[in-house]
Design a protein around this motif. Structure first.
Motif, PDB file in Angstrom:
ATOM      1  N   PRO A 172       0.820  -1.205   0.000  1.00 53.24           N
ATOM      2  CA  PRO A 172       0.000   0.000   0.000  1.00 53.24           C
ATOM      3  C   PRO A 172       0.858   1.262   0.000  1.00 53.24           C
ATOM      4  N   GLU A 173       0.316   2.328  -0.576  1.00 53.87           N
ATOM      5  CA  GLU A 173       0.970   3.633  -0.475  1.00 53.87           C
ATOM      6  C   GLU A 173       0.933   3.989   1.006  1.00 53.87           C
ATOM      7  N   THR A 174       2.106   4.176   1.606  1.00 48.35           N
ATOM      8  CA  THR A 174       2.198   4.295   3.059  1.00 48.35           C
ATOM      9  C   THR A 174       2.719   5.651   3.500  1.00 48.35           C
ATOM     10  N   VAL A 175       2.075   6.183   4.534  1.00 48.27           N
ATOM     11  CA  VAL A 175       2.521   7.391   5.223  1.00 48.27           C
ATOM     12  C   VAL A 175       2.551   7.057   6.707  1.00 48.27           C
ATOM     13  N   ILE A 176       3.622   7.449   7.382  1.00 49.87           N
ATOM     14  CA  ILE A 176       3.684   7.294   8.829  1.00 49.87           C
ATOM     15  C   ILE A 176       3.641   8.681   9.445  1.00 49.87           C
ATOM     16  N   VAL A 177       2.682   8.892  10.350  1.00 53.10           N
ATOM     17  CA  VAL A 177       2.629  10.141  11.109  1.00 53.10           C
ATOM     18  C   VAL A 177       2.941   9.779  12.552  1.00 53.10           C
ATOM     19  N   GLY A 178       3.763  10.600  13.164  1.00 47.47           N
ATOM     20  CA  GLY A 178       4.147  10.257  14.522  1.00 47.47           C
ATOM     21  C   GLY A 178       4.773  11.409  15.255  1.00 47.47           C
ATOM     22  N   VAL A 179       5.249  11.077  16.435  1.00 43.51           N
ATOM     23  CA  VAL A 179       5.759  12.085  17.354  1.00 43.51           C
ATOM     24  C   VAL A 179       6.977  11.536  18.082  1.00 43.51           C
ATOM     25  N   GLU A 180       7.889  12.436  18.403  1.00 45.62           N
ATOM     26  CA  GLU A 180       9.075  12.083  19.182  1.00 45.62           C
ATOM     27  C   GLU A 180       8.645  11.767  20.620  1.00 45.62           C
ATOM     28  N   PRO A 181       8.994  10.577  21.128  1.00 46.01           N
ATOM     29  CA  PRO A 181       8.573  10.220  22.482  1.00 46.01           C
ATOM     30  C   PRO A 181       9.415  10.912  23.554  1.00 46.01           C
ATOM     31  N   ALA A 182       8.819  11.041  24.742  1.00 45.94           N
ATOM     32  CA  ALA A 182       9.561  11.556  25.889  1.00 45.94           C
ATOM     33  C   ALA A 182      10.040  10.402  26.766  1.00 45.94           C
ATOM     34  N   ASP A 183       9.233   9.330  26.873  1.00 45.39           N
ATOM     35  CA  ASP A 183       9.571   8.200  27.734  1.00 45.39           C
ATOM     36  C   ASP A 183       8.984   6.931  27.128  1.00 45.39           C
ATOM     37  N   MET A 184       9.828   5.953  26.847  1.00 48.70           N
ATOM     38  CA  MET A 184       9.367   4.674  26.299  1.00 48.70           C
ATOM     39  C   MET A 184       9.717   3.517  27.222  1.00 48.70           C
ATOM     40  N   GLU A 185      10.233   3.793  28.392  1.00 44.64           N
ATOM     41  CA  GLU A 185      10.743   2.735  29.243  1.00 44.64           C
ATOM     42  C   GLU A 185       9.972   2.539  30.541  1.00 44.64           C
ATOM     43  N   THR A 186       9.267   3.557  31.000  1.00 45.95           N
ATOM     44  CA  THR A 186       8.530   3.440  32.255  1.00 45.95           C
ATOM     45  C   THR A 186       7.313   2.558  32.049  1.00 45.95           C
ATOM     46  N   PHE A 187       7.152   1.583  32.947  1.00 46.07           N
ATOM     47  CA  PHE A 187       6.007   0.672  32.884  1.00 46.07           C
ATOM     48  C   PHE A 187       4.804   1.416  33.456  1.00 46.07           C
ATOM     49  N   GLN A 188       4.038   2.040  32.552  1.00 45.34           N
ATOM     50  CA  GLN A 188       2.901   2.870  32.938  1.00 45.34           C
ATOM     51  C   GLN A 188       1.993   3.023  31.726  1.00 45.34           C
ATOM     52  N   MET A 189       0.703   2.914  31.921  1.00 45.25           N
ATOM     53  CA  MET A 189      -0.219   2.965  30.794  1.00 45.25           C
ATOM     54  C   MET A 189      -0.548   4.388  30.328  1.00 45.25           C
ATOM     55  N   ALA A 190      -0.284   5.383  31.144  1.00 46.98           N
ATOM     56  CA  ALA A 190      -0.578   6.767  30.763  1.00 46.98           C
ATOM     57  C   ALA A 190       0.558   7.332  29.916  1.00 46.98           C
ATOM     58  N   LEU A 191       0.189   8.143  28.935  1.00 48.86           N
ATOM     59  CA  LEU A 191       1.189   8.859  28.146  1.00 48.86           C
ATOM     60  C   LEU A 191       1.803   9.966  28.994  1.00 48.86           C
ATOM     61  N   THR A 192       2.989  10.402  28.637  1.00 48.23           N
ATOM     62  CA  THR A 192       3.561  11.584  29.280  1.00 48.23           C
ATOM     63  C   THR A 192       2.707  12.781  28.895  1.00 48.23           C
ATOM     64  N   PRO A 193       2.682  13.833  29.726  1.00 44.01           N
ATOM     65  CA  PRO A 193       1.902  15.026  29.377  1.00 44.01           C
ATOM     66  C   PRO A 193       2.300  15.603  28.013  1.00 44.01           C
ATOM     67  N   THR A 194       3.585  15.528  27.674  1.00 43.13           N
ATOM     68  CA  THR A 194       4.049  16.047  26.384  1.00 43.13           C
ATOM     69  C   THR A 194       3.341  15.344  25.228  1.00 43.13           C
ATOM     70  N   LEU A 195       3.245  14.020  25.282  1.00 47.63           N
ATOM     71  CA  LEU A 195       2.601  13.295  24.186  1.00 47.63           C
ATOM     72  C   LEU A 195       1.084  13.337  24.271  1.00 47.63           C
ATOM     73  N   GLU A 196       0.543  13.404  25.465  1.00 41.43           N
ATOM     74  CA  GLU A 196      -0.909  13.562  25.619  1.00 41.43           C
ATOM     75  C   GLU A 196      -1.372  14.808  24.864  1.00 41.43           C
ATOM     76  N   GLU A 197      -0.570  15.873  24.918  1.00 41.37           N
ATOM     77  CA  GLU A 197      -0.894  17.124  24.218  1.00 41.37           C
ATOM     78  C   GLU A 197      -0.784  16.998  22.703  1.00 41.37           C
ATOM     79  N   LYS A 198      -0.127  15.954  22.215  1.00 37.26           N
ATOM     80  CA  LYS A 198       0.081  15.789  20.771  1.00 37.26           C
ATOM     81  C   LYS A 198      -0.971  14.894  20.112  1.00 37.26           C
ATOM     82  N   ILE A 199      -1.900  14.333  20.885  1.00 39.32           N
ATOM     83  CA  ILE A 199      -2.928  13.479  20.284  1.00 39.32           C
ATOM     84  C   ILE A 199      -3.770  14.271  19.283  1.00 39.32           C
ATOM     85  N   ASP A 200      -4.269  15.437  19.672  1.00 40.50           N
ATOM     86  CA  ASP A 200      -5.100  16.223  18.750  1.00 40.50           C
ATOM     87  C   ASP A 200      -4.349  16.660  17.493  1.00 40.50           C
TER      88      ASP A 200
END
Length: 167
Positions: A113-141
């Motif tokens: 398929p013709e593919t596009v990836i949209v994404g964001v630079e993470p702040a934390d990928m190692e903490t075992f926690q289901m909530a996003l960091t506030p920085t990425l929570e603000e990037k959902i919209d």
């Protein structure tokens, strides 16, 4: 739906903070919008190569994920087909490597398929926690806006759901 024209695929691991960003975005898309039958919105989790069946169907694929480029956390990215293979060398995350492998396997099926990836630079990928960091929570919209822009570009229709006034 047997053969979607467009698939919006969120990938990630919701147990490690920002790793779950792509999943959180598709959850919000499904909650807030109605999509036509030819648009499939999928929580792909960390399935990687196991997504081959989903990836081999649509004409267009929009992937939502984190992308590590070493920039400021929260930086937004849009990668097109030519940029995607180059990014595998930066080891964005393990599920992204599997995703690239699945797209490569689609070549054997004569359908990539013709593919596009949209994404964001993470702040934390190692903490075992289901909530996003506030920085990425603000990037959902903003990322949702990018996905909707891609859908507009592809001629897809969608309708924002009415919010219920009941609590």
């Amino acid at each position: 739906m047997t053969n979607p024209r467009i698939t919006v695929l969120g990938v990630g691991n919701v147990f490690y903070t920002d790793e779950g960003f792509g999943i959180r975005v598709v959850e919000r898309l499904e909650k807030d919008y109605h999509f036509p039958e030819d648009v499939l919105v999928v929580d792909g989790g960390v399935l990687g190569v196991n997504l081959l069946g989903i990836l081999s169907q649509p004409r267009y694929l929009i992937v939502v994920d984190i992308i590590r480029q070493g920039k400021t956390p929260g930086s937004l990215y849009r990668l097109t087909e030519d940029e995607i293979p180059k990014r595998i060398q930066s080891k964005m995350s393990l599920h992204q490597v599997d995703l690239i492998e699945a797209l490569t396997l689609c070549q054997a099926l004569d359908h990539v398929p013709e593919t596009v990836i949209v994404g964001v630079e993470p702040a934390d990928m190692e903490t075992f926690q289901m909530a996003l960091t506030p920085t990425l929570e603000e990037k959902i919209d903003p990322i949702i806006a990018m996905v909707l822009t891609e859908l507009d570009r592809l001629g897809a229709t969608y309708v924002k759901k009415e919010r219920s006034s009941c609590a």
